[in-house]
Design a protein around this motif. Structure first.
Motif, PDB file in Angstrom:
ATOM      1  N   ALA A 190      20.689  31.938  23.544  1.00 54.65           N
ATOM      2  CA  ALA A 190      21.046  31.449  22.210  1.00 54.65           C
ATOM      3  C   ALA A 190      19.969  30.462  21.799  1.00 54.65           C
ATOM      4  CB  ALA A 190      22.422  30.791  22.240  1.00 54.65           C
ATOM      5  N   MET A 191      19.275  30.727  20.689  1.00 57.52           N
ATOM      6  CA  MET A 191      18.083  29.953  20.327  1.00 57.52           C
ATOM      7  C   MET A 191      18.220  29.390  18.915  1.00 57.52           C
ATOM      8  SD  MET A 191      15.340  32.676  21.944  1.00 57.52           S
ATOM      9  CE  MET A 191      16.045  34.062  21.056  1.00 57.52           C
ATOM     10  N   ASP A 192      17.701  28.200  18.722  1.00 58.11           N
ATOM     11  CA  ASP A 192      17.823  27.524  17.432  1.00 58.11           C
ATOM     12  C   ASP A 192      16.533  26.763  17.144  1.00 58.11           C
ATOM     13  OD1 ASP A 192      20.208  26.568  15.446  1.00 58.11           O
ATOM     14  OD2 ASP A 192      18.746  24.964  15.744  1.00 58.11           O
ATOM     15  N   ILE A 193      16.010  26.909  15.918  1.00 59.64           N
ATOM     16  CA  ILE A 193      14.789  26.188  15.551  1.00 59.64           C
ATOM     17  C   ILE A 193      15.122  24.710  15.372  1.00 59.64           C
ATOM     18  CG2 ILE A 193      12.956  25.955  13.833  1.00 59.64           C
ATOM     19  CD1 ILE A 193      13.288  28.906  13.204  1.00 59.64           C
ATOM     20  N   ASP A 194      14.373  23.866  16.037  1.00 57.10           N
ATOM     21  CA  ASP A 194      14.619  22.421  15.983  1.00 57.10           C
ATOM     22  C   ASP A 194      14.270  21.861  14.599  1.00 57.10           C
ATOM     23  OD1 ASP A 194      15.394  22.392  18.670  1.00 57.10           O
ATOM     24  OD2 ASP A 194      13.316  22.168  19.350  1.00 57.10           O
ATOM     25  N   ARG A 195      15.179  21.028  14.080  1.00 55.57           N
ATOM     26  CA  ARG A 195      14.981  20.296  12.823  1.00 55.57           C
ATOM     27  C   ARG A 195      14.577  21.217  11.659  1.00 55.57           C
ATOM     28  NH1 ARG A 195      12.859  16.797  16.852  1.00 55.57           N
ATOM     29  NH2 ARG A 195      14.028  14.832  16.965  1.00 55.57           N
ATOM     30  N   LEU A 231      16.353  41.401  20.428  1.00 56.27           N
ATOM     31  CA  LEU A 231      16.183  40.122  19.752  1.00 56.27           C
ATOM     32  C   LEU A 231      16.776  40.244  18.357  1.00 56.27           C
ATOM     33  CD1 LEU A 231      14.951  37.246  19.584  1.00 56.27           C
ATOM     34  CD2 LEU A 231      12.831  38.334  18.785  1.00 56.27           C
ATOM     35  N   ALA A 232      17.646  39.298  18.004  1.00 56.94           N
ATOM     36  CA  ALA A 232      18.326  39.366  16.717  1.00 56.94           C
ATOM     37  C   ALA A 232      18.317  38.000  16.041  1.00 56.94           C
ATOM     38  CB  ALA A 232      19.768  39.835  16.901  1.00 56.94           C
ATOM     39  N   ARG A 233      18.280  38.036  14.716  1.00 57.52           N
ATOM     40  CA  ARG A 233      18.528  36.824  13.949  1.00 57.52           C
ATOM     41  C   ARG A 233      20.021  36.815  13.618  1.00 57.52           C
ATOM     42  NH1 ARG A 233      16.698  35.394   7.755  1.00 57.52           N
ATOM     43  NH2 ARG A 233      17.380  33.201   7.756  1.00 57.52           N
ATOM     44  N   THR A 234      20.734  35.878  14.211  1.00 58.36           N
ATOM     45  CA  THR A 234      22.186  35.879  14.108  1.00 58.36           C
ATOM     46  C   THR A 234      22.727  34.792  13.185  1.00 58.36           C
ATOM     47  OG1 THR A 234      22.159  34.660  16.216  1.00 58.36           O
ATOM     48  CG2 THR A 234      22.649  37.011  16.310  1.00 58.36           C
ATOM     49  N   GLY A 235      21.845  34.005  12.582  1.00 57.33           N
ATOM     50  CA  GLY A 235      22.239  32.968  11.642  1.00 57.33           C
ATOM     51  C   GLY A 235      21.028  32.507  10.872  1.00 57.33           C
ATOM     52  N   GLY A 236      21.162  31.443  10.081  1.00 59.42           N
ATOM     53  CA  GLY A 236      20.045  30.954   9.282  1.00 59.42           C
ATOM     54  C   GLY A 236      18.794  30.710  10.102  1.00 59.42           C
ATOM     55  N   GLU A 237      18.852  29.754  11.042  1.00 63.92           N
ATOM     56  CA  GLU A 237      17.725  29.487  11.940  1.00 63.92           C
ATOM     57  C   GLU A 237      18.092  29.786  13.376  1.00 63.92           C
ATOM     58  OE1 GLU A 237      19.724  25.370  11.510  1.00 63.92           O
ATOM     59  OE2 GLU A 237      19.612  27.248  10.416  1.00 63.92           O
ATOM     60  N   GLU A 238      19.110  30.634  13.560  1.00 61.41           N
ATOM     61  CA  GLU A 238      19.626  30.958  14.883  1.00 61.41           C
ATOM     62  C   GLU A 238      19.200  32.365  15.290  1.00 61.41           C
ATOM     63  OE1 GLU A 238      23.786  30.547  14.400  1.00 61.41           O
ATOM     64  OE2 GLU A 238      23.694  28.416  13.913  1.00 61.41           O
ATOM     65  N   PHE A 239      18.816  32.480  16.554  1.00 63.82           N
ATOM     66  CA  PHE A 239      18.387  33.763  17.112  1.00 63.82           C
ATOM     67  C   PHE A 239      19.100  33.969  18.443  1.00 63.82           C
ATOM     68  CE2 PHE A 239      15.093  32.139  14.410  1.00 63.82           C
ATOM     69  CZ  PHE A 239      14.606  33.242  13.728  1.00 63.82           C
ATOM     70  N   SER A 240      19.272  35.243  18.799  1.00 63.56           N
ATOM     71  CA  SER A 240      19.886  35.581  20.079  1.00 63.56           C
ATOM     72  C   SER A 240      19.055  36.668  20.735  1.00 63.56           C
ATOM     73  CB  SER A 240      21.320  36.067  19.891  1.00 63.56           C
ATOM     74  OG  SER A 240      22.135  35.048  19.332  1.00 63.56           O
ATOM     75  N   LEU A 241      18.907  36.539  22.043  1.00 61.06           N
ATOM     76  CA  LEU A 241      18.185  37.551  22.809  1.00 61.06           C
ATOM     77  C   LEU A 241      19.093  38.044  23.925  1.00 61.06           C
ATOM     78  CD1 LEU A 241      15.584  39.136  23.430  1.00 61.06           C
ATOM     79  CD2 LEU A 241      14.833  37.206  24.832  1.00 61.06           C
ATOM     80  N   LEU A 242      19.441  39.336  23.865  1.00 58.65           N
ATOM     81  CA  LEU A 242      20.231  39.979  24.911  1.00 58.65           C
ATOM     82  C   LEU A 242      19.286  40.682  25.861  1.00 58.65           C
ATOM     83  CD1 LEU A 242      23.070  41.617  22.779  1.00 58.65           C
ATOM     84  CD2 LEU A 242      23.320  39.663  24.325  1.00 58.65           C
ATOM     85  N   VAL A 243      19.515  40.511  27.156  1.00 52.36           N
ATOM     86  CA  VAL A 243      18.623  41.140  28.124  1.00 52.36           C
ATOM     87  C   VAL A 243      19.386  41.513  29.391  1.00 52.36           C
ATOM     88  CG1 VAL A 243      17.893  38.869  28.971  1.00 52.36           C
ATOM     89  CG2 VAL A 243      16.492  40.872  29.451  1.00 52.36           C
ATOM     90  N   PRO A 244      19.275  42.775  29.835  1.00 53.46           N
ATOM     91  CA  PRO A 244      19.851  43.144  31.126  1.00 53.46           C
ATOM     92  C   PRO A 244      18.944  42.624  32.233  1.00 53.46           C
ATOM     93  CG  PRO A 244      18.751  45.024  30.145  1.00 53.46           C
ATOM     94  CD  PRO A 244      18.645  43.907  29.149  1.00 53.46           C
ATOM     95  N   CYS A 245      19.519  42.075  33.286  1.00 49.82           N
ATOM     96  CA  CYS A 245      18.682  41.531  34.356  1.00 49.82           C
ATOM     97  C   CYS A 245      19.371  41.714  35.696  1.00 49.82           C
ATOM     98  CB  CYS A 245      18.365  40.059  34.099  1.00 49.82           C
ATOM     99  SG  CYS A 245      19.792  39.079  33.623  1.00 49.82           S
ATOM    100  N   THR A 246      18.573  41.718  36.764  1.00 47.75           N
ATOM    101  CA  THR A 246      19.109  41.897  38.105  1.00 47.75           C
ATOM    102  C   THR A 246      19.319  40.544  38.787  1.00 47.75           C
ATOM    103  OG1 THR A 246      16.822  42.226  38.840  1.00 47.75           O
ATOM    104  CG2 THR A 246      18.126  44.192  38.410  1.00 47.75           C
ATOM    105  N   ASP A 247      18.284  39.725  38.828  1.00 45.20           N
ATOM    106  CA  ASP A 247      18.404  38.379  39.392  1.00 45.20           C
ATOM    107  C   ASP A 247      18.596  37.413  38.220  1.00 45.20           C
ATOM    108  OD1 ASP A 247      18.325  36.041  40.735  1.00 45.20           O
ATOM    109  OD2 ASP A 247      16.334  36.307  41.608  1.00 45.20           O
ATOM    110  N   ALA A 248      19.852  37.328  37.736  1.00 52.61           N
ATOM    111  CA  ALA A 248      20.106  36.709  36.440  1.00 52.61           C
ATOM    112  C   ALA A 248      19.599  35.294  36.327  1.00 52.61           C
ATOM    113  CB  ALA A 248      21.609  36.761  36.142  1.00 52.61           C
ATOM    114  N   LYS A 249      19.995  34.417  37.233  1.00 50.48           N
ATOM    115  CA  LYS A 249      19.694  33.002  37.069  1.00 50.48           C
ATOM    116  C   LYS A 249      18.202  32.726  37.070  1.00 50.48           C
ATOM    117  CE  LYS A 249      24.041  31.117  38.816  1.00 50.48           C
ATOM    118  NZ  LYS A 249      24.696  30.271  39.827  1.00 50.48           N
ATOM    119  N   GLN A 250      17.462  33.480  37.903  1.00 46.25           N
ATOM    120  CA  GLN A 250      16.021  33.229  37.977  1.00 46.25           C
ATOM    121  C   GLN A 250      15.283  33.917  36.829  1.00 46.25           C
ATOM    122  OE1 GLN A 250      14.195  34.328  41.655  1.00 46.25           O
ATOM    123  NE2 GLN A 250      12.153  33.699  41.023  1.00 46.25           N
ATOM    124  N   SER A 251      15.471  35.221  36.657  1.00 47.06           N
ATOM    125  CA  SER A 251      14.674  35.953  35.676  1.00 47.06           C
ATOM    126  C   SER A 251      15.018  35.542  34.250  1.00 47.06           C
ATOM    127  CB  SER A 251      14.881  37.464  35.851  1.00 47.06           C
ATOM    128  OG  SER A 251      16.217  37.830  35.582  1.00 47.06           O
TER     129      SER A 251
END
Length: 325
Positions: A190-195, A231-251
């Motif tokens: 979950a990503m958000d552009i600062d200020r 990668l999706a723009r899910t709000g005004g300055e909000e972005f979301s990246l969905l990714v399948p992963c095997t070693d979740a916490k590290q990768s």
């Protein structure tokens, strides 16, 4: 026209059938077919090669296909088939015609100059006095432009108009599909552009749009190198990246850091100069086959809040909440 001496023969390459009979109703019918807006082709009922033989096409067919009636009089409809013509559709067509049933379908056909187009057609049979097919009548239409408009509309319904990224609708659909795979470890950034509000307030919405576009471009470079990611723009300055992963916490953490660094790598040009822009990222991943979209999103949002309150321009990973870890 119909040969009165040989009623089984349809002389076809006259585009006016007014001499077909003295019956005014049939004469009107013949003229209507000849001048119809949709393309019409009539063949005999010989399905095995070298048949069926084309016995009539109207002017609309000539315009659609580029073939003249005179050129077609020794050919079969196969002349319009090519590499992209769907063989399964042709098999369904043949199966219907063999038993005298009407058929509707569409596939790629080819004009005389070799250019492909999507043709939709319906075929019915004209039967003899014993109920056996005597002729096949195909009404055809070029639906290429319609299919293109439909595809564009569907794409637009799932694409953010400003950035070209997937929109919220596409994101929600992919998230649901991924969560339906019980063995898949799914990561969410979950990503958000600062200020960002300050950018709009100080420099105007044009500058804000420029920032959104460039941030999207920089994040897209990382997402494109990640198999299965969305990668999706899910709000005004909000972005979301969905990714399948095997070693979740590290990768997933490493991926998040790469995205953050790509955005902060250099200033972003706007009309009045350049801005240094950063993003904050909250990371969550599924650890349970019972994880829901709400659980995963809540976990990522909680991590994003910590990234914001902890100084921004940073990555935070959530520490577990039921189906997320």
């Amino acid at each position: 026209m119909i040969d009165k001496e040989h009623p089984d023969s349809l002389s076809p390459f006259s585009l006016s059938l007014q001499s077909a009979t003295d019956d005014p109703t049939l004469r009107i019918l013949g003229e209507a077919v000849a001048s119809a807006y949709d393309a019409v082709m009539i063949t005999d009922a010989v399905l095995d090669s070298p048949g069926p033989h084309i016995v009539f096409v109207n002017a609309a067919f000539e315009r659609m296909s580029g073939w003249s009636a005179e050129e077609l009089k020794t050919l079969t409809p196969r002349v319009m088939q090519g590499p992209e013509t769907d063989r399964a559709t042709l098999q369904r067509l043949r199966a219907a015609l063999v038993v005298g049933e009407p058929f509707q379908g569409s596939t790629v056909n080819y004009r005389r100059d070799g250019s492909p187009f999507i043709m939709e057609w319906s075929i019915s049979s004209v039967k003899d006095e014993y109920g056996a097919p005597r002729y096949f009548v195909a009404v055809q239409r070029d639906i290429t432009a319609f299919r293109r408009r439909l595809a564009d509309a569907e794409e637009g319904a799932r694409t953010d108009a400003l950035t070209g990224l997937a929109n919220r609708r596409a994101y929600d659909a992919r998230l649901s599909a991924m969560l339906a795979q019980p063995d898949l470890v799914l990561g969410l950034l979950a990503m958000d552009i600062d200020r960002f509000k300050q950018v709009n307030d100080t420099y105007g919405h044009g500058a804000g749009d420029a920032v959104l576009i460039e941030v999207s471009r920089r994040m897209s470079r990382i997402a494109a190198a990640t198999p299965g990611a969305l990668l999706a723009r899910t709000g005004g300055e909000e972005f979301s990246l969905l990714v399948p992963c095997t070693d979740a916490k590290q990768s997933i953490g490493e991926l998040a850091e790469a995205v953050r660094a790509s955005v902060a790598a250099g200033p972003i040009a706007i009309d009045s100069g350049a801005l240094n822009v950063t993003i904050s990222i909250g990371v969550a991943s599924t650890t349970s086959p019972m994880a829901t979209a709400e659980m995963l999103s809540r976990a990522a949002d909680r991590a994003l809040y910590r990234a914001k309150t902890g100084g921004r321009n940073r990555v935070e990973v959530t520490v577990g909440d039921g189906g997320a870890a």
